[in-house]
Design a protein around this motif. Structure first.
Motif, mmCIF file in Angstrom:
data_model
loop_
_atom_site.group_PDB
_atom_site.id
_atom_site.type_symbol
_atom_site.label_atom_id
_atom_site.label_comp_id
_atom_site.label_asym_id
_atom_site.label_seq_id
_atom_site.Cartn_x
_atom_site.Cartn_y
_atom_site.Cartn_z
ATOM 1 N N LYS A 123 0.837 -1.212 0.000
ATOM 2 C CA LYS A 123 0.000 0.000 0.000
ATOM 3 C C LYS A 123 0.869 1.258 0.000
ATOM 4 O O LYS A 123 0.526 2.263 -0.636
ATOM 5 C CB LYS A 123 -0.933 -0.002 1.214
ATOM 6 N N LYS A 124 1.996 1.218 0.700
ATOM 7 C CA LYS A 124 2.891 2.377 0.717
ATOM 8 C C LYS A 124 3.507 2.618 -0.665
ATOM 9 O O LYS A 124 3.662 3.768 -1.101
ATOM 10 C CB LYS A 124 3.979 2.166 1.773
ATOM 11 N N ASP A 179 0.974 4.267 -2.717
ATOM 12 C CA ASP A 179 0.935 5.705 -2.409
ATOM 13 C C ASP A 179 1.969 6.462 -3.244
ATOM 14 O O ASP A 179 1.690 7.549 -3.772
ATOM 15 C CB ASP A 179 1.234 5.945 -0.924
ATOM 16 N N TRP A 223 -0.271 7.559 3.885
ATOM 17 C CA TRP A 223 -1.095 6.404 4.249
ATOM 18 C C TRP A 223 -2.436 6.381 3.501
ATOM 19 O O TRP A 223 -3.423 5.860 3.998
ATOM 20 C CB TRP A 223 -1.335 6.348 5.765
ATOM 21 N N HIS A 224 -2.438 6.906 2.293
ATOM 22 C CA HIS A 224 -3.676 7.000 1.508
ATOM 23 C C HIS A 224 -4.384 5.648 1.384
ATOM 24 O O HIS A 224 -5.553 5.503 1.764
ATOM 25 C CB HIS A 224 -3.343 7.551 0.110
ATOM 26 N N HIS A 225 -3.689 4.646 0.839
ATOM 27 C CA HIS A 225 -4.344 3.360 0.582
ATOM 28 C C HIS A 225 -4.570 2.564 1.865
ATOM 29 O O HIS A 225 -5.537 1.806 1.968
ATOM 30 C CB HIS A 225 -3.533 2.553 -0.429
ATOM 31 N N THR A 230 -1.416 13.209 -2.749
ATOM 32 C CA THR A 230 -1.787 11.991 -2.023
ATOM 33 C C THR A 230 -1.384 12.134 -0.564
ATOM 34 O O THR A 230 -0.209 12.356 -0.264
ATOM 35 C CB THR A 230 -1.085 10.762 -2.643
ATOM 36 N N ARG A 258 0.718 6.781 -6.792
ATOM 37 C CA ARG A 258 -0.383 7.742 -6.919
ATOM 38 C C ARG A 258 0.107 9.180 -6.791
ATOM 39 O O ARG A 258 -0.395 10.085 -7.469
ATOM 40 C CB ARG A 258 -1.455 7.455 -5.860
ATOM 41 N N SER A 259 1.096 9.384 -5.927
ATOM 42 C CA SER A 259 1.597 10.742 -5.696
ATOM 43 C C SER A 259 2.287 11.324 -6.931
ATOM 44 O O SER A 259 2.494 12.534 -7.019
ATOM 45 C CB SER A 259 2.555 10.758 -4.505
#
Length: 316
Positions: free
Chosen positions: A103-104, A107, A119-121, A116, A110-111
């Protein structure tokens, strides 16, 4: 290789997969805006969507697209949980689980496309309320109402407070390598620091404690100790009168803390601590089976075994 991508991981996955040569079709409005996509009406050869619990994605489609897609994901992420449900030329289905470290990395992807929050996801997968908090925070930045650096700092502070509160009742979400989701509890948080909790659960059935080979009786109780982002939990079992029956160390992916539950992927190998002080590793064959079936990577396999060895030596 034409894909349609939906869900909380879509922006990050599209960034990765476009770079790997996949084509995105039937995009949403936001996907069109972010990536300049034009293949509006073309039918996909595979579809990516969220699972119901949001810690997995589901990939369905023709094998000649699904298979290389899974290979690319496994090459990029070291800690994926990959579960093939169906492997047919025209109708393949695979579930891909994203532990915390994956997940990191999502992130980071996505950034590159949009602001973002930290810890978005991790938050997106933690429940509707937390997911909405992400949307609200990122919307404020995109509208220019809060500077990105300030929002990132404030959001990180909020995530650091996700440790379940003292005396709250929470569940342990224990996900097996076959995808089965086991809910333990609810249990009561009886001790708490910033990153560690102890959860008390009452035993309501009789039988034998798995791995320990010790009699389980109604009235027993279990105390589970978990540290945020650590890769094991320790559950100690006691009789109604408080006599120690044994302890069970569950080896897992990093543990995610949310206000009302904790979540991890169980890696099958465990360590047991018996009343006679004997400590031993069990179920290594299950971990090896997961490796041989390519459910987990070699690196995740090695991490799990090293963790088990360390616990045997240190008995934390």
């Amino acid at each position: 290789m034409k894909l349609s991508v939906r869900g909380i991981y879509s922006t990050a996955l599209i960034k990765l997969l476009i770079d790997k040569g996949f084509k995105i079709v039937k995009p949403t409005r936001s996907q069109i805006e972010r990536f300049g996509l034009t293949n509006l009406a073309v039918e996909p050869e595979a579809v990516i969507s969220d699972s119901s619990d949001r810690h997995f994605i589901e990939i369905r489609g023709v094998l000649e697209v699904v298979n290389p897609l899974v290979v690319e994901l496994k090459n990029f992420f070291e800690d994926l949980i990959v579960i093939w449900r169906m492997k047919d030329a025209n109708n393949s289905w695979v579930r891909v689980g994203f532990p915390v470290d994956a997940k990191k990395k999502l992130d980071e992807l996505r950034s590159m496309i949009a602001y973002t929050v930290p810890w978005h996801h991790y938050c997106r997968a933690g429940g509707e309320a937390i997911s909405n908090m992400v949307s609200f925070a990122e919307d404020l930045v995109e509208k220019g109402l809060v500077p990105p650096e300030e929002m990132s700092r404030m959001f990180e502070e909020q995530v650091n407070q996700f440790t379940p509160r003292l005396k709250s009742r929470i569940r342990i979400v224990h996900v097996k390598l076959n995808g089965k989701r086991i809910l333990l509890g609810p249990g009561k948080v009886i001790w708490r620091s910033d990153e560690t909790i102890k959860i008390l659960r009452r035993i309501m059935s009789s039988g034998v404690y798995d791995g320990l080979g010790i009699q389980k009786q109604v009235g027993d109780y279990a105390v589970t100790e978990a540290r945020k982002l650590d890769v094991w939990t320790k559950t100690s079992y006691y009789s109604l009168s408080g006599n120690f029956k044994g302890a069970y160390y569950n080896i897992s992916t990093p543990i995610a803390f949310y206000p009302d539950h904790i979540h991890y992927f169980d890696l099958d190998v465990d360590v047991v601590y018996l009343p006679n002080l004997e400590v031993k590793i069990i179920d290594t064959e299950l971990l090896e089976q997961a490796l041989n079936q390519e459910i987990i990577s070699g690196k995740l396999f090695e991490k799990a075994l090293k963790t088990a060895d360390r616990i045997c030596c240190e008995k934390p």
